[in-house]
Design a protein around this motif. Structure first.
Motif, PDB file in Angstrom:
ATOM      1  N   PHE B 115      33.168  40.247  53.840  1.00  0.00           N
ATOM      2  CA  PHE B 115      33.828  39.167  53.099  1.00  0.00           C
ATOM      3  C   PHE B 115      33.040  38.862  51.817  1.00  0.00           C
ATOM      4  CE2 PHE B 115      37.091  36.474  55.444  1.00  0.00           C
ATOM      5  CZ  PHE B 115      37.540  37.527  56.218  1.00  0.00           C
ATOM      6  N   LEU B 116      31.706  38.811  51.938  1.00  0.00           N
ATOM      7  CA  LEU B 116      30.878  38.473  50.778  1.00  0.00           C
ATOM      8  C   LEU B 116      31.009  39.527  49.681  1.00  0.00           C
ATOM      9  CD1 LEU B 116      27.683  37.201  52.619  1.00  0.00           C
ATOM     10  CD2 LEU B 116      29.289  35.829  51.296  1.00  0.00           C
ATOM     11  N   VAL B 117      30.956  40.789  50.064  1.00  0.00           N
ATOM     12  CA  VAL B 117      31.064  41.862  49.061  1.00  0.00           C
ATOM     13  C   VAL B 117      32.476  41.882  48.470  1.00  0.00           C
ATOM     14  CG1 VAL B 117      30.934  44.352  48.670  1.00  0.00           C
ATOM     15  CG2 VAL B 117      29.241  43.249  50.107  1.00  0.00           C
ATOM     16  N   THR B 118      33.483  41.707  49.345  1.00  0.00           N
ATOM     17  CA  THR B 118      34.863  41.761  48.846  1.00  0.00           C
ATOM     18  C   THR B 118      35.166  40.610  47.899  1.00  0.00           C
ATOM     19  OG1 THR B 118      35.476  42.786  50.937  1.00  0.00           O
ATOM     20  CG2 THR B 118      37.268  42.030  49.551  1.00  0.00           C
ATOM     21  N   ALA B 119      34.567  39.448  48.143  1.00  0.00           N
ATOM     22  CA  ALA B 119      34.765  38.319  47.215  1.00  0.00           C
ATOM     23  C   ALA B 119      34.345  38.741  45.809  1.00  0.00           C
ATOM     24  CB  ALA B 119      33.958  37.109  47.687  1.00  0.00           C
ATOM     25  N   GLY B 120      33.205  39.414  45.712  1.00  0.00           N
ATOM     26  CA  GLY B 120      32.740  39.883  44.404  1.00  0.00           C
ATOM     27  C   GLY B 120      33.662  40.940  43.819  1.00  0.00           C
ATOM     28  N   LEU B 121      34.138  41.853  44.661  1.00  0.00           N
ATOM     29  CA  LEU B 121      35.013  42.921  44.160  1.00  0.00           C
ATOM     30  C   LEU B 121      36.356  42.350  43.683  1.00  0.00           C
ATOM     31  CD1 LEU B 121      34.272  45.771  46.733  1.00  0.00           C
ATOM     32  CD2 LEU B 121      33.288  45.397  44.480  1.00  0.00           C
ATOM     33  N   LEU B 122      36.843  41.325  44.369  1.00  0.00           N
ATOM     34  CA  LEU B 122      38.079  40.680  43.911  1.00  0.00           C
ATOM     35  C   LEU B 122      37.858  40.035  42.547  1.00  0.00           C
ATOM     36  CD1 LEU B 122      39.447  38.970  47.157  1.00  0.00           C
ATOM     37  CD2 LEU B 122      40.192  41.102  46.116  1.00  0.00           C
ATOM     38  N   ASN B 123      36.655  39.491  42.356  1.00  0.00           N
ATOM     39  CA  ASN B 123      36.354  38.891  41.050  1.00  0.00           C
ATOM     40  C   ASN B 123      36.278  39.968  39.963  1.00  0.00           C
ATOM     41  OD1 ASN B 123      35.963  36.601  39.477  1.00  0.00           O
ATOM     42  ND2 ASN B 123      33.743  36.874  39.483  1.00  0.00           N
ATOM     43  N   VAL B 124      35.823  41.167  40.324  1.00  0.00           N
ATOM     44  CA  VAL B 124      35.811  42.268  39.344  1.00  0.00           C
ATOM     45  C   VAL B 124      37.247  42.588  38.913  1.00  0.00           C
ATOM     46  CG1 VAL B 124      35.287  44.721  38.999  1.00  0.00           C
ATOM     47  CG2 VAL B 124      33.637  43.263  40.162  1.00  0.00           C
ATOM     48  N   LEU B 125      38.182  42.608  39.874  1.00  0.00           N
ATOM     49  CA  LEU B 125      39.594  42.832  39.526  1.00  0.00           C
ATOM     50  C   LEU B 125      40.090  41.731  38.585  1.00  0.00           C
ATOM     51  CD1 LEU B 125      41.261  43.885  42.904  1.00  0.00           C
ATOM     52  CD2 LEU B 125      40.774  45.320  40.932  1.00  0.00           C
ATOM     53  N   ALA B 126      39.689  40.493  38.888  1.00  0.00           N
ATOM     54  CA  ALA B 126      40.098  39.373  38.033  1.00  0.00           C
ATOM     55  C   ALA B 126      39.510  39.532  36.627  1.00  0.00           C
ATOM     56  CB  ALA B 126      39.647  38.053  38.661  1.00  0.00           C
ATOM     57  N   LEU B 127      38.287  40.061  36.540  1.00  0.00           N
ATOM     58  CA  LEU B 127      37.651  40.255  35.224  1.00  0.00           C
ATOM     59  C   LEU B 127      38.403  41.303  34.405  1.00  0.00           C
ATOM     60  CD1 LEU B 127      33.823  40.185  36.073  1.00  0.00           C
ATOM     61  CD2 LEU B 127      35.246  38.372  35.136  1.00  0.00           C
ATOM     62  N   VAL B 128      38.873  42.339  35.070  1.00  0.00           N
ATOM     63  CA  VAL B 128      39.662  43.368  34.361  1.00  0.00           C
ATOM     64  C   VAL B 128      40.953  42.728  33.824  1.00  0.00           C
ATOM     65  CG1 VAL B 128      40.910  45.547  34.634  1.00  0.00           C
ATOM     66  CG2 VAL B 128      38.696  45.249  35.734  1.00  0.00           C
ATOM     67  N   PHE B 131      40.113  40.671  30.825  1.00  0.00           N
ATOM     68  CA  PHE B 131      39.886  41.546  29.670  1.00  0.00           C
ATOM     69  C   PHE B 131      41.228  41.959  29.052  1.00  0.00           C
ATOM     70  CE2 PHE B 131      39.705  45.816  27.901  1.00  0.00           C
ATOM     71  CZ  PHE B 131      38.717  45.667  26.937  1.00  0.00           C
ATOM     72  N   ASP B 132      42.167  42.362  29.899  1.00  0.00           N
ATOM     73  CA  ASP B 132      43.481  42.800  29.399  1.00  0.00           C
ATOM     74  C   ASP B 132      44.217  41.664  28.687  1.00  0.00           C
ATOM     75  OD1 ASP B 132      43.279  45.413  30.166  1.00  0.00           O
ATOM     76  OD2 ASP B 132      44.297  45.142  32.081  1.00  0.00           O
ATOM     77  N   ILE B 133      44.133  40.459  29.253  1.00  0.00           N
ATOM     78  CA  ILE B 133      44.805  39.314  28.625  1.00  0.00           C
ATOM     79  C   ILE B 133      44.148  38.999  27.279  1.00  0.00           C
ATOM     80  CG2 ILE B 133      45.359  36.862  28.834  1.00  0.00           C
ATOM     81  CD1 ILE B 133      45.326  37.272  31.908  1.00  0.00           C
ATOM     82  N   ALA B 134      42.813  38.947  27.280  1.00  0.00           N
ATOM     83  CA  ALA B 134      42.083  38.592  26.042  1.00  0.00           C
ATOM     84  C   ALA B 134      42.310  39.644  24.955  1.00  0.00           C
ATOM     85  CB  ALA B 134      40.592  38.456  26.347  1.00  0.00           C
ATOM     86  N   ALA B 135      42.458  40.909  25.367  1.00  0.00           N
ATOM     87  CA  ALA B 135      42.658  41.981  24.390  1.00  0.00           C
ATOM     88  C   ALA B 135      44.116  42.092  23.954  1.00  0.00           C
ATOM     89  CB  ALA B 135      42.190  43.302  24.993  1.00  0.00           C
TER      90      ALA B 135
END
Lengths: 61, 139
Positions: B115-128, B131-135
């Protein structure tokens, strides 16, 4: 910090729920598509959960 | 023919366009979406990542520390550390407030670690997504 003791099923359902929410949000372009995709992801997670669960049950005898 | 069908590479947008939103999105999950006025999506990401991280801690999951040794050990521990770190402020608070727990045997603790690792990986998806929205590649 309180401790929680979830069963495999409960933990997997929570995992499916949170993951499906984020997958739905980041994958599609309209809100309707996001909702649909999120629900579909959740459904597939649950289906896989039951399928793999039964496969392990039958595999172990 | 195959070369013609190759997708055209998009130019890298200027740093100042996406870096503040992506940095805020890393520090506070959903924060990048809030900054870009996607409040509903930001709130859902914050809810999902925070809940997953909190459940991970309450289930007794471990927070990885980078470790070198064998190749497999390095992949698991360094990869796990990066996954944990991607949760941003939740990881920082958990370490700071002493919620890093020893590795215990048991299915619930193991689920907690995932759960702890996946929380971070979900945030990586959110960061992508941020990035797409900002660009300007996505609404």
């Amino acid at each position: 910090m309180p401790k929680v003791n979830l069963s495999h099923f409960e933990a997997a359902l929570l995992f499916a729920l949170f993951t499906s929410i984020v997958l739905g949000i980041v994958s599609k372009k309209t809100d309707r598509d996001r909702l649909e995709y999120g629900l579909r992801c959740f459904g597939w997670f649950v289906l896989a959960l039951f399928a793999i669960g039964w496969a392990m049950r039958l595999g172990h005898g | 023919m195959a070369a013609k069908q190759k997708t055209e590479k998009l130019p890298m947008p200027p740093l100042k366009l996406w870096l503040p939103a992506v940095a805020l999105g890393w520090l506070v999950p959903g924060g990048g979406h809030f900054l870009l006025k996607r409040n509903g999506r930001g709130a859902l990401i914050l809810f999902s990542v925070a809940s997953m991280f909190l459940f991970g801690i309450m289930m007794g999951g471990i927070l990885f520390q980078p470790k070198t040794g064998g190749l497999l050990e390095m992949i698991i521990f360094c990869g796990g550390f990066l996954g944990d770190l991607a949760s941003g402020i939740f990881y920082i608070f958990a370490i700071w407030m002493g919620y890093a727990q020893p590795d215990l045997a048991g299915a619930v603790h193991d689920y907690g670690t995932k759960f702890l690792v996946t929380a971070g990986l979900l945030n990586v998806l959110a960061l992508v997504d941020v990035f797409d929205i900002a660009a300007g590649r996505k609404s």
